[in-house]
Each structure stands twice: as structure tokens, then as C-alpha cells.
Design a protein around this motif. Structure first.
Motif, PDB file in Angstrom:
ATOM      1  N   GLY A  87       0.810  -1.212   0.000  1.00 21.04           N
ATOM      2  CA  GLY A  87       0.000   0.000   0.000  1.00 21.04           C
ATOM      3  C   GLY A  87       0.843   1.261   0.000  1.00 21.04           C
ATOM      4  N   SER A  88       2.046   1.191   0.583  1.00 17.50           N
ATOM      5  CA  SER A  88       2.930   2.356   0.580  1.00 17.50           C
ATOM      6  C   SER A  88       3.429   2.655  -0.833  1.00 17.50           C
ATOM      7  CB  SER A  88       4.113   2.117   1.519  1.00 17.50           C
ATOM      8  OG  SER A  88       3.670   1.975   2.852  1.00 17.50           O
ATOM      9  N   LEU A  89       3.626   1.620  -1.656  1.00 19.59           N
ATOM     10  CA  LEU A  89       4.026   1.837  -3.041  1.00 19.59           C
ATOM     11  C   LEU A  89       2.888   2.499  -3.823  1.00 19.59           C
ATOM     12  CD1 LEU A  89       5.816  -1.586  -3.617  1.00 19.59           C
ATOM     13  CD2 LEU A  89       6.896   0.645  -3.289  1.00 19.59           C
ATOM     14  N   TYR A  90       1.663   2.123  -3.512  1.00 21.36           N
ATOM     15  CA  TYR A  90       0.481   2.786  -4.087  1.00 21.36           C
ATOM     16  C   TYR A  90       0.482   4.271  -3.707  1.00 21.36           C
ATOM     17  CZ  TYR A  90      -4.604   3.930  -3.746  1.00 21.36           C
ATOM     18  OH  TYR A  90      -5.837   4.512  -3.792  1.00 21.36           O
ATOM     19  N   MET A  91       0.749   4.542  -2.427  1.00 22.43           N
ATOM     20  CA  MET A  91       0.806   5.932  -1.954  1.00 22.43           C
ATOM     21  C   MET A  91       1.927   6.699  -2.655  1.00 22.43           C
ATOM     22  SD  MET A  91       1.717   7.343   1.862  1.00 22.43           S
ATOM     23  CE  MET A  91       3.433   6.796   1.655  1.00 22.43           C
ATOM     24  N   MET A  92       3.099   6.088  -2.781  1.00 18.29           N
ATOM     25  CA  MET A  92       4.217   6.777  -3.414  1.00 18.29           C
ATOM     26  C   MET A  92       3.953   7.019  -4.897  1.00 18.29           C
ATOM     27  SD  MET A  92       6.236   7.474  -0.982  1.00 18.29           S
ATOM     28  CE  MET A  92       7.622   8.109  -1.947  1.00 18.29           C
ATOM     29  N   GLY A  93       3.243   6.103  -5.547  1.00 23.11           N
ATOM     30  CA  GLY A  93       2.860   6.340  -6.936  1.00 23.11           C
ATOM     31  C   GLY A  93       1.977   7.571  -7.070  1.00 23.11           C
ATOM     32  N   ALA A  94       1.044   7.740  -6.127  1.00 28.98           N
ATOM     33  CA  ALA A  94       0.184   8.924  -6.141  1.00 28.98           C
ATOM     34  C   ALA A  94       1.009  10.190  -5.909  1.00 28.98           C
ATOM     35  CB  ALA A  94      -0.902   8.783  -5.077  1.00 28.98           C
ATOM     36  N   TYR A  95       1.948  10.137  -4.969  1.00 31.38           N
ATOM     37  CA  TYR A  95       2.786  11.307  -4.700  1.00 31.38           C
ATOM     38  C   TYR A  95       3.693  11.627  -5.897  1.00 31.38           C
ATOM     39  CZ  TYR A  95       1.774  12.459   0.168  1.00 31.38           C
ATOM     40  OH  TYR A  95       1.176  12.896   1.319  1.00 31.38           O
ATOM     41  N   PHE A  96       4.279  10.598  -6.517  1.00 28.82           N
ATOM     42  CA  PHE A  96       5.120  10.836  -7.691  1.00 28.82           C
ATOM     43  C   PHE A  96       4.309  11.516  -8.790  1.00 28.82           C
ATOM     44  CE2 PHE A  96       7.963   7.044  -6.433  1.00 28.82           C
ATOM     45  CZ  PHE A  96       8.844   7.881  -5.773  1.00 28.82           C
ATOM     46  N   ALA A  97       3.071  11.040  -9.006  1.00 32.22           N
ATOM     47  CA  ALA A  97       2.229  11.629 -10.042  1.00 32.22           C
ATOM     48  C   ALA A  97       1.878  13.075  -9.709  1.00 32.22           C
ATOM     49  CB  ALA A  97       0.953  10.792 -10.208  1.00 32.22           C
ATOM     50  N   ALA A  98       1.515  13.328  -8.442  1.00 31.36           N
ATOM     51  CA  ALA A  98       1.150  14.688  -8.045  1.00 31.36           C
ATOM     52  C   ALA A  98       2.342  15.630  -8.145  1.00 31.36           C
ATOM     53  CB  ALA A  98       0.592  14.679  -6.617  1.00 31.36           C
ATOM     54  N   ALA A  99       3.525  15.157  -7.716  1.00 28.36           N
ATOM     55  CA  ALA A  99       4.712  16.005  -7.766  1.00 28.36           C
ATOM     56  C   ALA A  99       5.113  16.307  -9.213  1.00 28.36           C
ATOM     57  CB  ALA A  99       5.864  15.322  -7.025  1.00 28.36           C
ATOM     58  N   LEU A 159       0.869   2.672 -10.581  1.00 32.44           N
ATOM     59  CA  LEU A 159      -0.126   3.061 -11.583  1.00 32.44           C
ATOM     60  C   LEU A 159      -1.496   3.240 -10.936  1.00 32.44           C
ATOM     61  CD1 LEU A 159      -1.136   3.497 -14.475  1.00 32.44           C
ATOM     62  CD2 LEU A 159      -1.316   1.005 -14.703  1.00 32.44           C
ATOM     63  N   ALA A 160      -1.867   2.313 -10.036  1.00 30.56           N
ATOM     64  CA  ALA A 160      -3.149   2.438  -9.338  1.00 30.56           C
ATOM     65  C   ALA A 160      -3.207   3.733  -8.540  1.00 30.56           C
ATOM     66  CB  ALA A 160      -3.362   1.233  -8.419  1.00 30.56           C
ATOM     67  N   GLY A 161      -2.149   4.033  -7.790  1.00 26.14           N
ATOM     68  CA  GLY A 161      -2.128   5.265  -7.013  1.00 26.14           C
ATOM     69  C   GLY A 161      -2.187   6.502  -7.879  1.00 26.14           C
ATOM     70  N   ALA A 162      -1.475   6.488  -9.000  1.00 25.36           N
ATOM     71  CA  ALA A 162      -1.463   7.647  -9.885  1.00 25.36           C
ATOM     72  C   ALA A 162      -2.828   7.857 -10.548  1.00 25.36           C
ATOM     73  CB  ALA A 162      -0.382   7.471 -10.954  1.00 25.36           C
ATOM     74  N   MET A 163      -3.511   6.761 -10.888  1.00 24.36           N
ATOM     75  CA  MET A 163      -4.797   6.883 -11.564  1.00 24.36           C
ATOM     76  C   MET A 163      -5.893   7.400 -10.634  1.00 24.36           C
ATOM     77  SD  MET A 163      -4.561   5.982 -14.810  1.00 24.36           S
ATOM     78  CE  MET A 163      -6.180   5.448 -15.344  1.00 24.36           C
ATOM     79  N   ALA A 182       8.976   5.481 -11.951  1.00 27.80           N
ATOM     80  CA  ALA A 182       9.517   5.927 -10.664  1.00 27.80           C
ATOM     81  C   ALA A 182       9.190   4.930  -9.565  1.00 27.80           C
ATOM     82  CB  ALA A 182       8.965   7.312 -10.316  1.00 27.80           C
ATOM     83  N   THR A 183       7.956   4.419  -9.542  1.00 28.55           N
ATOM     84  CA  THR A 183       7.576   3.443  -8.526  1.00 28.55           C
ATOM     85  C   THR A 183       8.246   2.099  -8.787  1.00 28.55           C
ATOM     86  OG1 THR A 183       5.417   4.539  -8.546  1.00 28.55           O
ATOM     87  CG2 THR A 183       5.622   2.556  -7.219  1.00 28.55           C
ATOM     88  N   LEU A 184       8.412   1.738 -10.060  1.00 24.38           N
ATOM     89  CA  LEU A 184       9.146   0.507 -10.385  1.00 24.38           C
ATOM     90  C   LEU A 184      10.565   0.583  -9.835  1.00 24.38           C
ATOM     91  CD1 LEU A 184       9.092  -1.409 -13.740  1.00 24.38           C
ATOM     92  CD2 LEU A 184      11.257  -0.962 -12.614  1.00 24.38           C
ATOM     93  N   LEU A 185      11.240   1.707 -10.073  1.00 28.15           N
ATOM     94  CA  LEU A 185      12.612   1.864  -9.574  1.00 28.15           C
ATOM     95  C   LEU A 185      12.642   1.835  -8.054  1.00 28.15           C
ATOM     96  CD1 LEU A 185      15.599   2.437 -10.120  1.00 28.15           C
ATOM     97  CD2 LEU A 185      15.036   4.879 -10.168  1.00 28.15           C
TER      98      LEU A 185
END
Length: 307
Positions: A42-54, A205-209, A72-75
Motif C-alpha cells: 500500500g505504501s508503493l500505491y501511496m508513493m505512486g500517487a505522490y510521484f504523479a502529483a509532484a 499506476l493504481a495510485g497515480a490513476m 519511478a515506482t518501479l525503480l
């Protein structure tokens, strides 16, 4: 209960279901192949959302922000696997739970340090704002429809990857008999890193979407993690097909149940009692479904072959 409202809530349930699938697909691969209980998914989901927002705030383009969040989340997932999780594969699940729970705390605090505690809004891509007419009398937000289409496309690509490529063959073999795959000369460490990176990318991807639909804030991945574990238990640990079908079931039952169960109970009880009982029962529906599935099929609906 109008037919239009039922169709809209069904589409909302489908959108929620495909978002759960993006989470569950990566987690079921990690759990099924690597035998790793990863509470930090779930933290990777959160970080995906933050990466997208940033990235959106930097470029001014939400679509570029979402595209940036995936690699970014893959890395990030590859780095976490290499530094932290690689030492846990031969240890028991309690050690894995404790370590990945520590990662949850770490990423939540990291998000607060980097972006603050306040929620960060993210815009929807301009081309996908507004509504689209699906059938006469039924309009639906373009962005939610895009999430459904992206989720279905990812499901198709994952099916092709798992069923029709050499990497997919190794993933399926690793899920069935990991020692034999290693004995045949396959680099298990590299395979595990690739699988974990793929799972992290799907979570990102889920977090970013969903970032344009929700507030991007620390801890946003914690509630979705519980539902993701419910999905992979219902579908069968290690099964992509099971994760897909279970995600849609959970998404539809949760969304439609929360929308209509209180209204149905008003036919039997007073309004206040119906609302209270309906809300309580609606939140329990997916867990009742999980209990029923486990009673009749303890390994889930579609356990991988060889298990």
C-alpha cells in the motif's frame, strides 16, 4: 431504485474493481512466487500517487505525471527489494510482517517530510475532464471510464505476459516449484527483483490513476491494503485470473452494497435503523464473501496449478 442509478453504481464498482486489480495483481505475484508477505504494498500505491502529483505540479501536465509515476515506482520497488526484502526470503512470515510494517512507517514519515502532512490535490488531464454519454440518459465521468479501460488493458497485457512469454513461463514455474526453477539455472534473485518491480509499478499506476479522485496524503495506502489482501485470498494466492475476477466481485459488491442496501432495508425498518444496519452490513459484505469462498474453496476461486 432507478435503472440509471444502478448502472452508474455498477460502473463505479467496476472502476473500483479494476483499481483493486492493479494492486492485487502485483501483490499476488509477490506473495505467490516469492512467498513474501509485503505489508508495504500500500505504501508503493501511496508513493505512486505522490510521484504523479509532484510530477504534475512540476510539468503542469497530469498525464505526464501519471506516466512518470510508473517507472519511478518501479525503480523504488527495485531499490526496496534489493536493500531490504532480499534478506527476508528464507525467514518466516513474522519477520517479513515486522519488516514490511516498518517500511509502512518509514514511507509515511518520508511522505510527510518531503510533501508535508496536508493533502495534495491533483488535476484530471484536460482531455478527460467532463462526462461522456454511454447510452441515452446515462452520462459518466470520462476519467472514471478511462480508469476502467486502463485496468482492462493492463489485465490483458498481464495475461499475455504470464501466458505467452518466456518471463511468464518462469513466473508460473517459480510459483509452482521455486527450487526446481533455481536448479535449472534460472537466476532466482533477478527473477524476484523483476517480479517485485512489476508489482510496484502496478501499485504505482493504481495510485497515480486514483490520485485525481482522492486526496494524496500520508497513509492513503493503508486502507486499500486490507481490501487487496481480501482480493488475493478470494481469487487464489498467485493467480492473476483469480485476482482479476475477485477484484471485480469485491468492487461491485462493495460499491453496490453501500449504495443500495440501506435503501432496501428501509422497506423493513425505520429510516434511522435501516441506515445504521445497512451501513454496517454493507461494510461486512466483502468479508462475508471471503468467508463463503474459503468455506467451499479453501485455496480460493482459481488457485494456480500445481498448488
Amino acid at each position: 431504485m432507478s435503472t440509471t442509478l444502478l448502472l452508474i453504481q455498477t460502473l463505479n464498482g467496476l472502476q473500483f474493481g479494476v483499481m483493486l486489480f492493479l494492486m492485487a495483481a502485483g501483490l499476488t505475484l509477490v506473495f505467490g512466487i516469492m512467498n513474501l508477505v509485503n505489508l508495504a504494498h500500500g505504501s508503493l500505491y501511496m508513493m505512486g500517487a505522490y510521484f504523479a502529483a509532484a510530477a504534475t505540479a512540476w510539468t503542469g501536465n497530469p498525464l505526464l505525471g501519471i506516466l512518470f509515476a510508473i517507472p519511478a515506482t518501479l525503480l523504488l520497488g527495485v531499490v526496496v527489494e534489493f536493500i531490504t526484502l532480499r534478506t527476508l526470503y528464507q525467514r518466516d512470515h513474522l519477520d517479513q510482517v515486522l519488516c514490511t510494517f516498518g517500511l509502512i512507517l518509514f514511507f509515511n514519515e518520508l511522505a510527510r517530510v518531503l510533501w508535508g502532512s496536508a493533502a495534495i490535490p491533483m488535476a484530471i488531464p484536460e482531455a478527460l475532464t467532463g462526462f461522456v454519454t454511454i447510452i441515452p440518459g446515462l452520462i459518466y465521468p470520462k476519467w472514471r471510464l478511462a480508469i476502467i479501460l486502463v485496468g482492462l488493458l493492463v489485465a490483458l497485457l498481464l495475461y499475455l505476459l504470464i501466458s505467452h512469454t518466456r518471463l511468464g513461463m518462469l513466473i508460473r514455474a517459480g510459483a509452482s516449484n521455486r527450487p526446481m526453477v533455481g536448479a535449472l539455472g534460472v537466476n532466482i534473485s533477478l527473477l524476484f527483483t523483476l517480479v517485485f518491480g512489476l508489482g510496484a509499478a502496478l501499485a504505482g499506476l493504481a495510485g497515480a490513476m486514483v490520485a485525481p479522485l482522492l486526496s494524496v496524503e500520508p497513509g492513503m495506502g493503508d486502507p486499500i491494503l486490507i481490501l487487496t489482501f481480501v482480493v488475493i485470498v478470494i481469487g487464489g494466492i498467485g493467480s492473476i485470473r483469480g485476482a482479476f475476477i475477485a477484484s471485480l466481485l469485491v468492487g461491485l459488491i462493495d460499491t453496490v452494497g453501500r449504495s443500495f442496501l440501506p435503501a432496501l432495508l428501509r422497506e423493513l425498518f425505520q429510516t434511522q435503523s435501516a441506515n445504521t444496519i445497512g451501513a454496517a452490513l454493507a461494510s461486512m459484505l466483502i468479508y462475508i464473501l471471503m468467508a463463503a469462498v474459503l468455506f467451499f474453496r479453501p485455496r480460493g476461486l482459481f488457485p494456480p496449478k500445481g498448488r
